[in-house]
Design an enzyme around this catalytic site. Sequence first.
Site, PDB file in Angstrom:
ATOM      1  N   ASP A  18       1.040  -1.738   0.391  1.00  0.00           N
ATOM      2  CA  ASP A  18       0.149  -0.063   0.059  1.00  0.00           C
ATOM      3  C   ASP A  18       0.553   1.582   0.042  1.00  0.00           C
ATOM      4  O   ASP A  18       0.919   1.851   0.981  1.00  0.00           O
ATOM      5  CB  ASP A  18      -0.918   0.211   1.614  1.00  0.00           C
ATOM      6  CG  ASP A  18      -1.746   0.580   1.183  1.00  0.00           C
ATOM      7  OD1 ASP A  18      -2.229   1.320  -0.240  1.00  0.00           O
ATOM      8  OD2 ASP A  18      -2.979   1.892   2.151  1.00  0.00           O
ATOM      9  N   GLU A  89      -6.476   4.849  -8.819  1.00  0.00           N
ATOM     10  CA  GLU A  89      -7.021   6.039  -8.921  1.00  0.00           C
ATOM     11  C   GLU A  89      -8.041   6.673 -10.174  1.00  0.00           C
ATOM     12  O   GLU A  89      -7.198   7.904  -9.461  1.00  0.00           O
ATOM     13  CB  GLU A  89      -7.585   6.585  -6.913  1.00  0.00           C
ATOM     14  CG  GLU A  89      -8.761   6.433  -6.535  1.00  0.00           C
ATOM     15  CD  GLU A  89      -8.932   6.680  -4.834  1.00  0.00           C
ATOM     16  OE1 GLU A  89      -9.643   6.506  -4.510  1.00  0.00           O
ATOM     17  OE2 GLU A  89      -7.178   5.965  -4.898  1.00  0.00           O
ATOM     18  N   LYS A 125      -8.747   1.916  -9.879  1.00  0.00           N
ATOM     19  CA  LYS A 125     -10.009   1.848  -8.314  1.00  0.00           C
ATOM     20  C   LYS A 125     -10.963   3.479  -8.645  1.00  0.00           C
ATOM     21  O   LYS A 125     -10.845   4.357  -8.882  1.00  0.00           O
ATOM     22  CB  LYS A 125      -8.987   2.719  -7.395  1.00  0.00           C
ATOM     23  CG  LYS A 125      -7.672   1.851  -7.068  1.00  0.00           C
ATOM     24  CD  LYS A 125      -6.681   1.904  -5.644  1.00  0.00           C
ATOM     25  CE  LYS A 125      -7.679   2.443  -4.638  1.00  0.00           C
ATOM     26  NZ  LYS A 125      -6.780   2.610  -2.909  1.00  0.00           N
ATOM     27  N   THR A 149     -13.290   1.285  -3.809  1.00  0.00           N
ATOM     28  CA  THR A 149     -12.651   1.299  -2.335  1.00  0.00           C
ATOM     29  C   THR A 149     -13.353   2.080  -1.476  1.00  0.00           C
ATOM     30  O   THR A 149     -14.729   2.449  -1.931  1.00  0.00           O
ATOM     31  CB  THR A 149     -11.267   1.939  -2.910  1.00  0.00           C
ATOM     32  OG1 THR A 149     -10.947   2.429  -1.862  1.00  0.00           O
ATOM     33  CG2 THR A 149     -11.485   3.690  -3.771  1.00  0.00           C
ATOM     34  N   PHE A 171     -12.108  -1.076   3.855  1.00  0.00           N
ATOM     35  CA  PHE A 171     -11.404  -0.133   5.045  1.00  0.00           C
ATOM     36  C   PHE A 171     -11.630  -0.972   6.155  1.00  0.00           C
ATOM     37  O   PHE A 171     -12.084  -0.523   7.247  1.00  0.00           O
ATOM     38  CB  PHE A 171     -11.128   0.991   4.922  1.00  0.00           C
ATOM     39  CG  PHE A 171     -11.043   1.404   3.944  1.00  0.00           C
ATOM     40  CD1 PHE A 171     -10.845   0.992   2.453  1.00  0.00           C
ATOM     41  CD2 PHE A 171     -10.593   2.910   3.748  1.00  0.00           C
ATOM     42  CE1 PHE A 171     -10.340   1.095   1.560  1.00  0.00           C
ATOM     43  CE2 PHE A 171      -9.426   3.261   2.707  1.00  0.00           C
ATOM     44  CZ  PHE A 171      -8.640   2.793   1.574  1.00  0.00           C
TER      45      PHE A 171
END
Length: 312
Positions: A18, A89, A125, A149, A171
């Site tokens: 990440d 993203e 994303k 996400t 998350f």
Amino acid sequence: MADDLLSQLKTMTTVVADTGDLEAIRRFEPTDATTNPSLILQAAQQEARRARLAEIARHATDIDDALDAVAVEIGSEVSALIPGFVSTEVSARLSFDTDATLARARSLIERYGRHGVGPERILIKVAATWEGIRAARILEREGIHTNLTLLFSFAQARACADAGVTLVSPFVGRILDWHKAHEPDADFSGDRDPGVQSVRRIYEHFKGHGYDTIVMGASFRNAGEIIALAGCDRLTISPKLLEELAGTTGNLERRLTPLDAETGAPEPQDEAEFRWEMNEDAMATEKLAEGIRKFMADQRKLEALLGELRKG
């Protein structure tokens, strides 16, 4: 002597970095890597990138063009270091605009192609809003893989699986944050962690109904959350926690195991059902909105940086 926890985790879960930090990726050798506006901002602020960023900014047609150029350049560098997916993203500003999300996603794939990175290597994303999930359904049919996400609820997960998305990112840590803020005296350690419980529920639902969508736990606050989800399809982990796992020995128990699908997929949600279930889930509603705002705040910082370099 027992192997370190990271080595053991890699035998049962695909480990994802990440980060956009190339040195961390080289060190920990993950299969995949994820980025987001916050991580792109961190990478872009490195002094070694300053001259290249200035060049990109000066040649861009506008700030959006510059933003995507930076994200794809960093993503392309990352792709050269890993065998699997790179997640990039779509702007958080487009989280409630299906058509604009589609256009931006297609543009990102085209940009990657110009860097020699094929669509099979990229996960686009998209925030798991109703509009984002609708866009992901269309993109998947076009052969563009998606990573949904800012996922905090079972309703979001169900809708994503129904849409046939490639991967979802629940998350974990941000779910825990919300519950700790509302119940500061509660014990959320180990299996009591509500973020861990959320991922397990999603994982068991997907495997039990034969969905192909990959479950990737994200946003971890401590190594204990990762240990509690050992065996999940994928886990995306920050360099700090990768370091902790690599430096810790002991026996790592597999906690999640795929089950044979027992029943077919349930009836898909419609928009009204999705929005009602989100409305009933205060944590998911608040954290989704907050997450979009935070990503957008970091995007604005990157926009300001690129704007200064354009004037440079």
